[in-house]
Design an enzyme around this catalytic site. Structure first.
Site, PDB file in Angstrom:
ATOM      1  CD  GLU A 178       7.567   3.959   1.581  1.00 28.72           C
ATOM      2  OE1 GLU A 178       6.766   3.949   2.536  1.00 28.72           O
ATOM      3  OE2 GLU A 178       8.196   4.986   1.225  1.00 28.72           O
TER       4      GLU A 178
ATOM      5  CD  GLU B  30      -1.407   1.849   2.813  1.00 31.15           C
ATOM      6  OE1 GLU B  30      -0.856   2.965   2.805  1.00 31.15           O
ATOM      7  OE2 GLU B  30      -1.707   1.222   3.859  1.00 31.15           O
TER       8      GLU B  30
HETATM    9 ZN   LIG Z   1       1.273   2.785   6.905  1.00 33.29          ZN
END
Ligand SMILES: [Zn+2]
Length: 1085
Positions: free
Chosen positions: A237, A162
């Protein structure tokens, strides 16, 4: 609908993760607070039961009455309607032929009167992708693409993905198109979130061109992200080993990794995770490093496919254009089996109750024996429930827990067995609905008793039913919330999408959750015919009492756990290092450097140029003006805003704190709570609460303090805020002086008057509960929003308004509460008379201001009752005027809490350098947040967030980080900001983007009540429309020179600023060793 986070910041099972942190970020980073109204700059001390992130997701509610907030949250799912507009207009239609030509078939179509919308379900013929196209008159357009993403373990794949897909795509090959959109679009919503079984990518904007730009960037990101070919994004990330020099220790870095460490530092969150009893898509920091890039890529290939996507469009744009945009993307794909492989299978219900005992990281201070948590959870059914049952369960939830007067809540809190409720309420966002209720701050030997009390109370409620006044109050609250449909700053179309998707994602009817009228009517009719007991008792029995799928979770404090986890991580990393050859280590250091360089290298201008953006000519030259008429009634200033509010009157009555004795200041929040939650001579607090529920849309009372630019005296007020229907009353209740009046709207004033004048401060036991709840809430705030605590602390050193606010909501407040807890037993008389004294010093016509928002007719109608209301107020407050001049001593402070990640702040007053406010300051501080701090603190530093905030009222400029693995390093980045600005070279396009993004903040979308409220705030803080126009012109003409000039002003933070960190003991020690006792250390938890 059936979801409560009735206690603060509880993150129960279904709450998703956000790409960038929602609540705190949006309010803290609003450098334009001055122009916008409510924001951190106004330092509204949060009312009791301050909202968790949940609220933001749902609606970002502004109206702070705990009860109303709660019910809005619960009901939003089923009871949301679109803009209350005039009779159903005809919306442009997409013909079957046109749809066919674009590759879609029309599956079904309905006019949904609840949201005054025409909704059409399309299916993309080639891939099977489903599209809900909702047309209405709402200018706040919403797009969302939702994918079913069932996690198979706790390595956090869905969550990391995401984050990652928004880091560059085929058409937008730059580092983070997402950030470019944050910087330079007019979005009214922009984020992404991960639920336990789905991932959502929503955007919203009121500007059509901007909206389609956002849609295109999101579609390209989801279907064609760069991250599947680029391991660097995954490392940044997700996770990676960091080694700057082969001689140093290896550490883990990664945005999600640190975000989740923050989540796992909060016991409430751990509890929610366990209650979920399933693999967890958010990611457990212990498991995240097991995730490989191959698995990550495979997950995208498998699930990020049109066949597994559901797409939502909503608003006043052309529905045909929506299909055109989509067909361009969807036509590139063939059908895939992902729709079947992603199916969520229901969990079989347990045949026996089970019990889970877990430890959570606690500090060493305080009485650990009293820090247990216990929560009982039920999975309600194997199959999804029909709408009427769901509605009835939502109603039941509100009856049991919705307000302080609700029996289950009240009995638990009054038992004294714990400090506050935890993780309580119904939740139906996932396939199988859940109910949970529990307490925290429980002593070891009371754990069992809490469980028993929960069970016996539920039994008693099933046997005896609910009071009819309580049923009426809940019904009114529900219906009010229906009519109002106040989603706060959260787009209404997104709220609808989340309701619809909660069924649609499980292959059920996406229209059904939007149509609540009939099931609600049926439910009301049943209650009227059979009585409420016949409706609710069987529900309690069937779904709770006789349900064997009961999971009791007990959480025990463990002062060793935080350091143990740190030690475990360290030893894993040491082993990793020991297993590496010298070449490996050199290679790792090289890879670390390569990643860092890549992160710090700006995107080339050509790449930046491909992200579509608006032109300055698309931006209106004037700010939005709120109609305001300033008048006078009996010597009291009255502001009236004539706006269409769907027959609701919003009222704020503002009192001045100018006569309050200094030592009473920290008692003010509890005074406000006491007004709301103690009884009068004639009414018990339960009756009073039900009365408010039956007759109004909710009332709240809270303090507000802010600096006022150019003035020494701060603005210090108490705001009483309420809303009610403007229509005619049929049952006139307890009229007294009001007998002559025939409008319901006067009830709001009647109730306000009753609270303000008649509530008695005599209930020692209840007060004691307020204190322990407040302590629990403040402790939670320290762990979950340490950046807010740090910011308040710095403000308290730098200005008086900040000091006042910190006394009522910061660390000083927590210290005050801890002392007060002991005093309640010893000197209740003294406290009670202090509360009385606060009332006398506030309540007066003198210094009072009234703010009313409604349509013209209702405003006229309420005039007489307002006169009466004001007549009843004393002329002047007791006690003379006081001068507020408190400050905390200026010093660098480190506040110790048990945590794995830190919050780091530094602040200074830029007005002290002679800097004069210019609109460009908003553009510049937004730019600093979105570039310098985002790149250094978040992207390469690995923190979940890093940003700055400029309070134009006080001149305080603060830097803050959120869930940050670093401490001194982050402070160094802050100190480099002036040089960053001096060395900055921005081209016209970048500048335009920064300007447009700032205007987007200034013009943020507001519902009518928020418009009226913002206007009041501007009035209180002396911000005129002329000034707003001037600021806007300054924003629009910001130049590179302004950035350079600002560098000089901001150096004051580096040279004379104060630093405050909320951090772990280990990191503070290390910092103090490295920089000879840089921080004064303060223990908090
Ligand atoms: Zn997050």
């Amino acid at each position: 609908m059936l979801r409560t986070a009735s206690c603060s910041a509880s993150l129960t099972s279904a709450s998703p993760f956000f790409r960038h942190f929602p609540l705190s970020y949006s309010s803290l980073s609003s450098s334009t607070g001055a122009l916008r109204g409510p924001g951190r700059n106004l330092r509204r001390v949060a009312p009791p039961a301050s909202p968790g992130r949940r609220v933001f997701l749902r609606r970002g509610l502004r109206v702070p009455s705990a009860a109303v907030r709660r019910v809005n949250r619960q009901l939003s799912r089923l009871y949301v309607r679109a803009v209350a507009t005039q009779p159903a207009p005809s919306y442009p239609d997409v013909g079957q032929d046109e749809a066919e030509k674009l590759g879609f078939e029309k599956v079904s179509e309905e006019f949904i009167s609840e949201c005054k919308s025409k909704a059409t379900l399309f299916k993309h013929k080639k891939t099977g992708c489903e599209v809900m196209s909702v047309s209405n008159e709402d200018e706040n357009k919403v797009f969302g693409i939702v994918l079913r993403t069932p996690p198979k373990d706790s390595t956090g794949i869905p969550h990391i993905l995401e984050h990652s897909v928004l880091c560059g795509s085929r058409k937008y090959p730059l580092k983070e198109p997402f950030v470019e959109l944050l910087k330079g679009s007019l979005h009214t919503f922009l984020n992404a979130f991960t639920y336990p079984d789905r991932t959502c990518y929503p955007v919203a904007s009121t500007n059509t061109k901007d909206f389609y730009n956002l849609v295109d960037v999101y579609l390209d990101a989801v279907f064609f992200p760069k991250c599947v070919d680029d391991v660097h994004t995954f490392q940044q990330e997700g996770w990676h080993y960091e080694l700057n020099d082969p001689s140093e220790d290896i550490s883990y870095k990664g945005v999600v990794f640190n975000e989740m460490k923050g989540v796992y530092s909060q016991p409430d969150n751990i509890l929610g995770r366990i209650a979920q009893q399933a693999s967890f898509g958010g990611g457990d920091p212990k498991d995240i490093p097991n995730l490989t890039f191959e698995e990550f890529k495979e997950f995208h290939r498998k699930y990020y496919h049109p066949s597994n996507a559901r797409i939502w469009f909503y608003g006043d744009d052309d529905p045909l254009q929506r299909l055109r945009i989509l067909s361009e993307y969807l036509d590139m794909f063939e059908a895939s089996p992902s729709r079947d492989t992603s199916k969520i299978e229901p969990q079989k219900l347990f045949s026996e109750p089970i019990r889970i005992v877990e430890k959570y990281p606690a500090g060493r201070d305080g009485d650990l024996k009293k820090k247990n948590m216990v929560c009982v959870n039920w999975l309600l059914s194997e199959k999804p429930l029909d709408l009427e049952t769901q509605l009835a369960l939502g109603f039941l939830d509100h009856l049991m827990l919705g307000t302080p007067a609700s029996p289950l809540r009240k009995i638990l809190l009054e038992s004294g067995l714990g400090e506050a409720l935890v993780s309580s309420g119904m939740s139906d966002e996932l396939l199988q609905p859940q109910f949970s209720v529990g307490m925290k701050g429980v002593s070891e030997d009371n754990v069992q008793k809490v469980e028993e009390l929960i069970m016996t109370t539920l039994k008693k409620l099933a046997e005896e039913g609910f009071e009819s006044d309580a049923v009426e109050a809940s019904m009114n609250t529900i219906e009010f919330s229906l009519r109002e449909n106040n989603t706060g700053s959260f787009p209404r179309g997104l709220s609808l999408m989340l309701q619809s998707i909660a069924k649609w994602i499980y292959d059920m009817d996406p229209f059904e959750p939007l149509k609540y009228t009939e099931p609600l009517k049926a439910l009301k009719a049943r209650i009227a015919e059979e009585g409420s007991k016949a409706v609710f008792s069987p529900l309690i029995e069937q779904f709770i009492l006789n349900n064997s799928h009961r999971v009791t979770i007990e959480m025990q404090p463990d002062p060793e756990k935080a350091s143990q986890e740190e030690a475990e991580e360290k030893s894993i990393l040491e082993k990793v290092k020991a297993g590496m050859t010298e070449e490996d280590l050199a290679e790792l250091a090289r890879a670390t450097e390569e990643l860092r360089l890549k992160q710090e290298t700006p995107d080339p201008p050509e790449a930046l140029r491909c992200v579509p953006s608006l032109n300055l000519s698309d931006i209106p030259k004037e700010p939005t003006y709120v109609p305001t008429e300033v008048g006078d009634i009996n010597g009291v200033k009255v502001l009236r805003h004539d706006l269409f509010t769907n027959d609701i009157v919003y009222a704020e009555v503002v009192f001045d704190m100018g006569s309050l004795k200094h030592e009473l200041l920290p008692l003010v929040p509890l005074f406000c709570q006491s007004l709301m939650e103690m009884g009068t001579k004639d009414l018990s607090f339960v009756q009073l609460n039900q009365l408010i529920g039956r007759k109004t849309g909710g009332i709240s009372v809270y303090p507000l303090t802010s600096s006022v630019r150019g003035k020494d005296e701060p603005c210090t007020k108490i705001i009483v805020r309420g809303k009610s229907m403007a229509g005619r009353a049929d049952d006139l209740f307890n009229l007294r002086y009001w007998l002559a009046l025939r409008f319901i709207s006067f009830f709001i004033l009647l109730q306000m008057n009753c609270l303000l004048q008649e509530v008695q401060f005599t209930d020692q036991q209840r007060f004691k509960q307020f204190v322990s709840q407040s302590i629990a809430r403040m402790e939670n705030r320290l762990r979950g929003s340490g950046h807010g605590v740090a910011a308040a602390r710095m403000d308290a050193m730098l200005n008086v308004a900040g000091w006042m606010s910190e006394q009522m909501g910061g660390l000083s407040y927590l210290e005050f509460l801890r002392t007060l807890e002991k005093k309640v037993g010893d000197d209740w008389e003294g406290i009670s008379s202090s509360l009385e004294e606060i009332r006398r010093s506030l309540l007066a016509k003198n210094g009072c201001i009234v703010n009313m928002t409604a349509d013209g007719k209702s405003l006229t109608n309420i005039e007489k009752s307002l006169e009466k209301f004001l007549d009843l107020l004393p002329e002047s407050p007791s006690g003379g005027l006081v001068t507020w001049d408190g400050r905390l001593p200026l010093r660098n402070e480190a506040i110790v809490i048990p945590t794995q990640v830190n919050y780091v702040g530094k602040a200074g007053n830029i007005y002290s350098t002679g800097y004069e406010l210019d609109g460009s300051a908003y553009v510049i501080s937004k730019h600093i947040s979105n570039t310098w701090l985002w790149d250094r603190v978040r992207v390469s530093g690995g923190a979940y967030g890093g940003f700055c905030d400029f309070d134009s009222h006080s001149g305080v400029f603060s830097f803050l980080s959120y869930r940050d693995p670093n401490l001194l390093k982050t402070l160094d980045i802050y100190d480099g900001t002036g040089d960053f600005l001096r060395g900055l070279d921005v081209d016209q396009e970048t500048l335009t983007k920064a300007i447009i993004g700032t205007i987007g903040d200034v013009d943020s979308y507001q519902l009518p009540d928020a418009k009226g409220y913002s206007s009041l705030m501007r009035h209180l803080l002396g911000v005129t429309d002329e000034e707003r126009l001037r600021k806007r012109e300054e924003i629009l003409t910001t130049s590179l020179k302004d950035f350079k000039d600002f560098a000089e002003a901001i150096d004051v933070v580096r040279d004379n600023g104060v630093a405050v960190a909320v951090a772990s003991a280990e990191d503070i020690d290390a910092a103090n060793n490295a920089r000879s006792n840089f921080f004064e250390v303060k223990k908090a938890l």
